[in-house]
Design an enzyme around this catalytic site. Structure first.
Site, PDB file in Angstrom:
ATOM      1  N   GLY A  13       0.887  -1.269   0.198  1.00  0.00           N
ATOM      2  CA  GLY A  13      -0.016  -0.015  -0.085  1.00  0.00           C
ATOM      3  C   GLY A  13       0.860   1.265   0.007  1.00  0.00           C
ATOM      4  O   GLY A  13       2.115   1.307   0.118  1.00  0.00           O
ATOM      5  N   THR A  79      -3.921   1.991  10.918  1.00  0.00           N
ATOM      6  CA  THR A  79      -4.975   1.758  10.024  1.00  0.00           C
ATOM      7  C   THR A  79      -6.076   2.514  10.769  1.00  0.00           C
ATOM      8  O   THR A  79      -6.239   2.580  11.918  1.00  0.00           O
ATOM      9  CB  THR A  79      -5.321   0.471   9.732  1.00  0.00           C
ATOM     10  N   ASN A 107      -2.380   9.098  13.939  1.00  0.00           N
ATOM     11  CA  ASN A 107      -1.460   9.635  12.947  1.00  0.00           C
ATOM     12  C   ASN A 107       0.157   9.802  13.441  1.00  0.00           C
ATOM     13  O   ASN A 107       0.246  10.031  14.742  1.00  0.00           O
ATOM     14  CB  ASN A 107      -1.642  11.223  12.761  1.00  0.00           C
ATOM     15  N   HIS A 135      -7.343  15.511   2.128  1.00  0.00           N
ATOM     16  CA  HIS A 135      -6.541  14.393   1.850  1.00  0.00           C
ATOM     17  C   HIS A 135      -6.680  14.061   0.213  1.00  0.00           C
ATOM     18  O   HIS A 135      -7.379  14.644  -0.537  1.00  0.00           O
ATOM     19  CB  HIS A 135      -7.152  13.226   2.515  1.00  0.00           C
ATOM     20  N   LYS A 139      -8.337   8.215  -0.641  1.00  0.00           N
ATOM     21  CA  LYS A 139      -8.523   7.777   0.883  1.00  0.00           C
ATOM     22  C   LYS A 139     -10.135   7.094   0.763  1.00  0.00           C
ATOM     23  O   LYS A 139     -10.880   7.559   0.257  1.00  0.00           O
ATOM     24  CB  LYS A 139      -8.342   9.001   1.524  1.00  0.00           C
ATOM     25  N   GLY A 145      -8.953   9.711  10.314  1.00  0.00           N
ATOM     26  CA  GLY A 145      -8.881   9.109  11.810  1.00  0.00           C
ATOM     27  C   GLY A 145      -8.212  10.271  12.428  1.00  0.00           C
ATOM     28  O   GLY A 145      -8.457  10.318  13.591  1.00  0.00           O
TER      29      GLY A 145
HETATM   30  N1  LIG Z   1      -1.569   6.647  10.868  1.00  0.00           N
HETATM   31  C1  LIG Z   1      -0.976   7.248  10.109  1.00  0.00           C
HETATM   32  O1  LIG Z   1      -0.344   8.170  10.286  1.00  0.00           O
HETATM   33  C2  LIG Z   1      -1.438   6.878   8.895  1.00  0.00           C
HETATM   34  C3  LIG Z   1      -0.868   7.622   7.978  1.00  0.00           C
HETATM   35  C4  LIG Z   1      -1.113   7.021   6.237  1.00  0.00           C
HETATM   36  C5  LIG Z   1      -2.317   6.208   6.276  1.00  0.00           C
HETATM   37  N2  LIG Z   1      -2.866   5.695   7.263  1.00  0.00           N
HETATM   38  C6  LIG Z   1      -3.763   4.759   7.172  1.00  0.00           C
HETATM   39  O2  LIG Z   1      -3.442   3.592   6.687  1.00  0.00           O
HETATM   40  C7  LIG Z   1      -4.426   2.847   6.043  1.00  0.00           C
HETATM   41  C8  LIG Z   1      -3.785   2.413   4.638  1.00  0.00           C
HETATM   42  O3  LIG Z   1      -3.557   3.553   3.990  1.00  0.00           O
HETATM   43  P1  LIG Z   1      -3.048   3.654   2.505  1.00  0.00           P
HETATM   44  O4  LIG Z   1      -2.999   4.983   1.715  1.00  0.00           O
HETATM   45  O5  LIG Z   1      -1.507   2.878   2.503  1.00  0.00           O
HETATM   46  O6  LIG Z   1      -4.038   2.569   1.730  1.00  0.00           O
HETATM   47  P2  LIG Z   1      -3.569   1.694   0.596  1.00  0.00           P
HETATM   48  O7  LIG Z   1      -5.021   1.198   0.043  1.00  0.00           O
HETATM   49  O8  LIG Z   1      -2.564   2.128  -0.354  1.00  0.00           O
HETATM   50  O9  LIG Z   1      -3.017   0.451   1.189  1.00  0.00           O
HETATM   51  C9  LIG Z   1      -3.745  -0.539   2.028  1.00  0.00           C
HETATM   52  C10 LIG Z   1      -3.010  -1.986   1.468  1.00  0.00           C
HETATM   53  O10 LIG Z   1      -3.404  -2.953   2.456  1.00  0.00           O
HETATM   54  C11 LIG Z   1      -3.535  -4.248   1.686  1.00  0.00           C
HETATM   55  N3  LIG Z   1      -4.548  -4.973   2.639  1.00  0.00           N
HETATM   56  C12 LIG Z   1      -5.924  -5.017   2.694  1.00  0.00           C
HETATM   57  N4  LIG Z   1      -6.328  -6.218   3.536  1.00  0.00           N
HETATM   58  C13 LIG Z   1      -5.222  -6.842   3.795  1.00  0.00           C
HETATM   59  C14 LIG Z   1      -4.732  -8.000   4.835  1.00  0.00           C
HETATM   60  N5  LIG Z   1      -5.630  -8.441   5.390  1.00  0.00           N
HETATM   61  N6  LIG Z   1      -3.723  -8.213   4.656  1.00  0.00           N
HETATM   62  C15 LIG Z   1      -2.495  -7.373   4.194  1.00  0.00           C
HETATM   63  N7  LIG Z   1      -2.630  -6.418   3.440  1.00  0.00           N
HETATM   64  C16 LIG Z   1      -4.137  -6.036   3.191  1.00  0.00           C
HETATM   65  C17 LIG Z   1      -4.096  -3.596   0.567  1.00  0.00           C
HETATM   66  O11 LIG Z   1      -4.274  -4.575  -0.720  1.00  0.00           O
HETATM   67  C18 LIG Z   1      -3.425  -2.443   0.200  1.00  0.00           C
HETATM   68  O12 LIG Z   1      -2.190  -2.742  -0.753  1.00  0.00           O
HETATM   69  C19 LIG Z   1      -5.497   3.677   6.125  1.00  0.00           C
HETATM   70  O13 LIG Z   1      -6.350   3.235   7.240  1.00  0.00           O
HETATM   71  C20 LIG Z   1      -4.879   5.100   6.098  1.00  0.00           C
HETATM   72  O14 LIG Z   1      -5.870   5.858   6.565  1.00  0.00           O
HETATM   73  C21 LIG Z   1      -2.613   5.950   8.331  1.00  0.00           C
HETATM   74  O1  LIG Z   2      -3.654   8.897   3.823  1.00  0.00           O
HETATM   75  C1  LIG Z   2      -4.494   8.615   4.560  1.00  0.00           C
HETATM   76  O2  LIG Z   2      -5.215   7.690   4.358  1.00  0.00           O
HETATM   77  C2  LIG Z   2      -4.135   9.188   5.982  1.00  0.00           C
HETATM   78  N1  LIG Z   2      -4.878   8.482   6.940  1.00  0.00           N
HETATM   79  C3  LIG Z   2      -4.684   8.772   8.354  1.00  0.00           C
HETATM   80  C4  LIG Z   2      -5.883   9.552   8.927  1.00  0.00           C
HETATM   81  O3  LIG Z   2      -7.052   9.103   8.478  1.00  0.00           O
HETATM   82  O4  LIG Z   2      -5.804  10.283   9.722  1.00  0.00           O
HETATM   83  C5  LIG Z   2      -3.409   9.755   8.549  1.00  0.00           C
HETATM   84  C6  LIG Z   2      -3.263  10.716   7.682  1.00  0.00           C
HETATM   85  C7  LIG Z   2      -2.997   9.973   6.074  1.00  0.00           C
END
Ligand SMILES: NC(=O)c1ccc[n+]([C@@H]2O[C@H](COP(=O)([O-])OP(=O)(O)OC[C@H]3O[C@@H](n4cnc5c(N)ncnc54)[C@H](O)[C@@H]3O)[C@@H](O)[C@H]2O)c1
Ligand SMILES: O=C(O)C1=N[C@H](C(=O)O)CCC1
EC number: 1.17.1.8
Length: 250
Positions: A13, A79, A107, A135, A139, A145
């Site tokens: 991802g 996540t 975050n 965003h 997304k 979150g």
């Molecule tokens: N906390 C933070 O700072 C932060 C920052 C960025 C993104 N996020 C969060 O992280 C999550 C992912 O974001 P993203 O932009 O990378 O999404 P994305 O869709 O690019 O990536 C998610 C990946 O997870 C894979 N996946 C789904 N189910 C799975 C499983 N059971 N096992 C293994 N892989 C699996 C998908 O195929 C995909 O490749 C989102 O919930 C997003 O909001 C959090």
């Molecule tokens: O790119 C995303 O998806 C992000 N998810 C987190 C959120 O939902 O707050 C953190 C920021 C990026």
């Protein structure tokens, strides 16, 4: 010194692929598994992973954490999609595996964590407060979150201070025009090509406004927080919600 054995879930991802690179580059860590959708969770056990970094989807995260906690694999979770019900379920699993640590970080970027902290301080001092999150259009969830957590922290701070509701004379409005109501705080979500992850906390008082704005310009902004979480979670059993608990912010 032996290296920490780390796995990434969601390794293909947007954030997961960046986490793979950051863990590979960290001198005190060894990337032992990089799992995508459909890969077997048993690989985590076979590879001897001590920490799993969970960066998948709200639909996948609970199943993955159930497995990790049952196998005493610590987890660092980025996540989104956390509700009180989900947190209660996770706490129940952790009670049965008291040595396991789970960090959930809405975050991982230092600027976003500070935005939340500053918003908590400022919120009781102004009449009005609203949150705008902006965003990338890929997304899946809204509001973010981070914005949800920011609004909850703002609401808690205002309740503790006995703040009255923010003034709002709106009588008629199109659905959504005033944003989502998160614990009484309006949260507005923008999805725009070209953006990554951005947030503004807008505060208003008599004759003045304050805007606290944070911009994540690249997924690298989340990596120091993820690495810190991995290093700390192994010695922090139970549930930790928010990276601020692993930072000396007071
Ligand atoms: N906390 C933070 O700072 C932060 C920052 C960025 C993104 N996020 C969060 O992280 C999550 C992912 O974001 P993203 O932009 O990378 O999404 P994305 O869709 O690019 O990536 C998610 C990946 O997870 C894979 N996946 C789904 N189910 C799975 C499983 N059971 N096992 C293994 N892989 C699996 C998908 O195929 C995909 O490749 C989102 O919930 C997003 O909001 C959090
Ligand atoms: O790119 C995303 O998806 C992000 N998810 C987190 C959120 O939902 O707050 C953190 C920021 C990026």
């Amino acid at each position: 010194m032996s290296k920490l054995r780390v796995a990434v879930l969601g390794a293909k991802g947007r954030i997961g692929s960046e986490a793979v690179k950051a863990i590979e580059a960290a001198e005190d860590m060894e990337l032992v598994a990089a799992l995508g959708r459909g890969d077997k969770l048993e690989t985590l056990v076979e590879s001897g992973a001590q920490v799993a970094v969970e960066l998948t989807t709200p639909a996948s995260v609970m199943g993955n954490l159930d497995f990790c906690v049952r196998h005493n694999i610590h987890a660092v979770v980025g996540t989104t999609g956390w509700t009180d019900e989900r947190l209660a379920q996770l706490k129940g699993w952790l009670e049965l595996s008291p040595q396991t640590g789970v960090l959930i970080a809405p975050n991982f970027s230092i600027g976003a964590v500070l935005t939340m902290k500053f918003a908590q301080i400022a919120a009781p001092l102004f009449e009005s407060v609203e949150v705008v999150e902006l965003h990338h259009p890929n997304k899946a969830d809204a509001p973010s979150g981070t914005a949800t957590r920011t609004a909850q922290l703002i609401a808690e701070a205002r309740r503790a201070a006995g703040s009255p509701p923010a003034p709002d004379a709106t009588v008629t409005a199109l659905d959504g025009a005033r944003g989502a109501d998160v614990d009484g705080v309006p949260v507005h979500a923008v999805r725009l090509r070209g953006l990554l992850a951005h947030q503004e906390v807008l505060l208003g008082g008599e004759g003045e406004t304050l805007t606290i704005r944070h911009d994540s310009l690249h997924h690298s902004s989340f990596m120091p927080g993820i690495l810190l979480g991995v290093r700390r979670v192994t010695s922090t059993p139970g549930l930790t919600f928010g990276l601020e608990h692993f930072l000396d912010l007071n």
